[in-house]
Design a protein around this motif. Sequence first.
Motif, PDB file in Angstrom:
ATOM      1  N   ILE A   1      -3.106   4.465  -9.694  1.00 56.03           N
ATOM      2  CA  ILE A   1      -3.333   3.079  -9.283  1.00 56.03           C
ATOM      3  C   ILE A   1      -4.110   3.086  -7.966  1.00 56.03           C
ATOM      4  O   ILE A   1      -3.640   3.626  -6.954  1.00 56.03           O
ATOM      5  CB  ILE A   1      -2.012   2.325  -9.130  1.00 56.03           C
ATOM      6  CG1 ILE A   1      -1.231   2.322 -10.449  1.00 56.03           C
ATOM      7  CG2 ILE A   1      -2.273   0.890  -8.668  1.00 56.03           C
ATOM      8  CD1 ILE A   1      -1.939   1.641 -11.590  1.00 56.03           C
ATOM      9  N   ALA A   2      -5.309   2.489  -7.985  1.00 54.40           N
ATOM     10  CA  ALA A   2      -6.172   2.509  -6.796  1.00 54.40           C
ATOM     11  C   ALA A   2      -5.772   1.456  -5.775  1.00 54.40           C
ATOM     12  O   ALA A   2      -6.048   1.610  -4.584  1.00 54.40           O
ATOM     13  CB  ALA A   2      -7.629   2.306  -7.215  1.00 54.40           C
ATOM     14  N   GLY A   3      -5.138   0.385  -6.224  1.00 56.06           N
ATOM     15  CA  GLY A   3      -4.752  -0.669  -5.289  1.00 56.06           C
ATOM     16  C   GLY A   3      -4.360  -1.936  -6.011  1.00 56.06           C
ATOM     17  O   GLY A   3      -4.138  -1.948  -7.227  1.00 56.06           O
ATOM     18  N   VAL A   4      -4.268  -3.017  -5.247  1.00 57.95           N
ATOM     19  CA  VAL A   4      -3.852  -4.320  -5.760  1.00 57.95           C
ATOM     20  C   VAL A   4      -4.974  -5.308  -5.486  1.00 57.95           C
ATOM     21  O   VAL A   4      -5.472  -5.384  -4.352  1.00 57.95           O
ATOM     22  CB  VAL A   4      -2.544  -4.786  -5.085  1.00 57.95           C
ATOM     23  CG1 VAL A   4      -2.108  -6.148  -5.608  1.00 57.95           C
ATOM     24  CG2 VAL A   4      -1.433  -3.748  -5.286  1.00 57.95           C
TER      25      VAL A   4
ATOM     26  N   THR B   1      -6.020  -0.914 -11.344  1.00 53.75           N
ATOM     27  CA  THR B   1      -5.768  -1.910 -10.305  1.00 53.75           C
ATOM     28  C   THR B   1      -4.694  -2.883 -10.783  1.00 53.75           C
ATOM     29  O   THR B   1      -4.716  -3.322 -11.933  1.00 53.75           O
ATOM     30  CB  THR B   1      -7.051  -2.699  -9.967  1.00 53.75           C
ATOM     31  OG1 THR B   1      -8.077  -1.791  -9.595  1.00 53.75           O
ATOM     32  CG2 THR B   1      -6.803  -3.669  -8.823  1.00 53.75           C
ATOM     33  N   VAL B   2      -3.757  -3.202  -9.903  1.00 51.95           N
ATOM     34  CA  VAL B   2      -2.733  -4.194 -10.231  1.00 51.95           C
ATOM     35  C   VAL B   2      -3.349  -5.582 -10.109  1.00 51.95           C
ATOM     36  O   VAL B   2      -3.879  -5.940  -9.057  1.00 51.95           O
ATOM     37  CB  VAL B   2      -1.521  -4.063  -9.288  1.00 51.95           C
ATOM     38  CG1 VAL B   2      -0.540  -5.215  -9.513  1.00 51.95           C
ATOM     39  CG2 VAL B   2      -0.824  -2.725  -9.492  1.00 51.95           C
TER      40      VAL B   2
ATOM     41  N   GLU C   1       0.831  -1.206   0.000  1.00 52.71           N
ATOM     42  CA  GLU C   1       0.000   0.000   0.000  1.00 52.71           C
ATOM     43  C   GLU C   1       0.868   1.259   0.000  1.00 52.71           C
ATOM     44  O   GLU C   1       0.592   2.225  -0.725  1.00 52.71           O
ATOM     45  CB  GLU C   1      -0.923  -0.011   1.216  1.00 52.71           C
ATOM     46  CG  GLU C   1      -1.857   1.181   1.287  1.00 52.71           C
ATOM     47  CD  GLU C   1      -2.754   1.155   2.519  1.00 52.71           C
ATOM     48  OE1 GLU C   1      -3.491   2.135   2.738  1.00 52.71           O
ATOM     49  OE2 GLU C   1      -2.706   0.155   3.270  1.00 52.71           O
ATOM     50  N   ALA C   2       1.923   1.247   0.821  1.00 53.40           N
ATOM     51  CA  ALA C   2       2.812   2.414   0.885  1.00 53.40           C
ATOM     52  C   ALA C   2       3.543   2.617  -0.438  1.00 53.40           C
ATOM     53  O   ALA C   2       3.715   3.759  -0.899  1.00 53.40           O
ATOM     54  CB  ALA C   2       3.819   2.233   2.024  1.00 53.40           C
TER      55      ALA C   2
ATOM     56  N   VAL D   1       6.535  -4.001  -7.136  1.00 54.83           N
ATOM     57  CA  VAL D   1       5.276  -3.250  -7.087  1.00 54.83           C
ATOM     58  C   VAL D   1       5.300  -2.107  -8.089  1.00 54.83           C
ATOM     59  O   VAL D   1       4.323  -1.871  -8.813  1.00 54.83           O
ATOM     60  CB  VAL D   1       5.018  -2.729  -5.655  1.00 54.83           C
ATOM     61  CG1 VAL D   1       3.830  -1.763  -5.642  1.00 54.83           C
ATOM     62  CG2 VAL D   1       4.764  -3.884  -4.704  1.00 54.83           C
ATOM     63  N   GLU D   2       6.418  -1.408  -8.173  1.00 56.59           N
ATOM     64  CA  GLU D   2       6.505  -0.304  -9.134  1.00 56.59           C
ATOM     65  C   GLU D   2       6.387  -0.824 -10.561  1.00 56.59           C
ATOM     66  O   GLU D   2       5.704  -0.228 -11.398  1.00 56.59           O
ATOM     67  CB  GLU D   2       7.818   0.455  -8.954  1.00 56.59           C
ATOM     68  CG  GLU D   2       7.969   1.606  -9.932  1.00 56.59           C
ATOM     69  CD  GLU D   2       9.113   2.538  -9.593  1.00 56.59           C
ATOM     70  OE1 GLU D   2       9.557   3.269 -10.496  1.00 56.59           O
ATOM     71  OE2 GLU D   2       9.550   2.543  -8.428  1.00 56.59           O
TER      72      GLU D   2
END
Length: 474
Positions: free
Chosen positions: A339-342, A377-378, A325-326, A366-367
């Motif tokens: 990007i809203a999240g995973v 979304t990832v 998240e960070a 993550v990047e």
Amino acid sequence: MNDRPKSVACGACLVVVPDGASDLTRALTHAGFAVTTALAERDALEALERSSFEAVYVAQSLGGPALARVVAASGQRLGDAPVVVLGSAGTVQEAVDAMQLGAGDYLAPPHDPEAAVRRLARILERCAPPSTVPFAPSLLGVVGSSPAMRRLYASIEKISRYKSNVLLLGESGTGKEIIARALHERGPRRQHLFVPVNCATLGRDILENELFGHERGAFTGANERKKGLFELADGGTFLLDEIAEMDLSTQAKLLRVLERSEFRRVGGTAKVKVDLSIVAATNRNLEEAIAAGRFREDLYYRLKVVTLVVPPLRERREDIPALVEAFVADFNRRTGGRIAGVEPAALEALVQRDWPGNVRELRNAVEGACVLAMGDTVKLEDLGEPDARGAPPLPALPRAPARAAPLPEPTPIGGHISIPIGCSLAEAERRIILANLAHYGTRARAARALGVGLRTLYTKLAAWSRDGEDAESA
């Protein structure tokens, strides 16, 4: 003329940057500061005459003489208020020059506005007694609430009360510098500088010159006396990262600093007294290095007053969601991403991997997934399958757009590749990059070999993937 201004703005901050630094100004305003901007030296000096400020940011690009006058005026008018120099080159010498002018802090480019505000918050927090400030890992850049990290936080809380040397152990990529900085920010030396130096990146002569400084005439090109980083960090905390890579000769000189709190500049005879806490960090087994004759045993015990071990990521998997998240939030902040999240399946896959490169490897993965994500979304397919080491794989090799008859793929020949005649410059670049990816096995190593940033590599791969899809649909 030298009286302190009577008009004091609560939470006021002066930003002296030729281009106005709109991003920094917005971040400071959002954090609650009343911001005054100045585009030139004259504007800055007039602002300092009219009002008082809790902090001053001044750009190196203002120019040497103008920078020196603004820093000096800030010190005269504002007393202990921090003056932060926004560097332009990001070199050690530029940082040293800023400190010698009287600046309280130096930020190397690129300047992340949010990080600059967090750093200022830590500087301003130093005015409060350590016992009255609650420990806030997130403020210090540490993420995680697992039992292993809670034990580490408790150790930081205890150790940071004292001016002790600390030996910081942990695998590569676990965040040892962040922990060292947290020790400094929590301790009695936090009103002074925290200076990190990586011993693995500098040769012996350069490292000694950076640490100890030199006298005029000490060697060819030494036209004036230069204070070393030890001297500039007097009263503060010094991080010697990758201490196991330090040359034995330099180790002997470091031992003198630890035993007698003094040293001599290169080419000098006068003793220079310093008061420092040393944090030494390494991912090596120092006892094995001692047995092999690569590390001094007496230095080892001088450094090992207190030992902290930073746990590897595989031993605190429950911290991975918070880290992800960070990292997503940081990616959005730095790149303007959305990007809203995973998605849960992708997050679970990240939690299950072993991450031999620890937090650094997770951050890069993550990047990369954020760059390759087709939506906001990832997803699991953005991560791919892990390789044998548990790291994210290389993406499927994209095909060139079908605009002409396909050229034969490059043929590896003993570490080389052959590019056929008639190959376009863009196609040659694609083939060279893919060959390096196949050879080095990870994007990070390939990017270093190619001399490009990791983000540049991800962007090219994503663009080629899109081109390949467009060609297929045509």
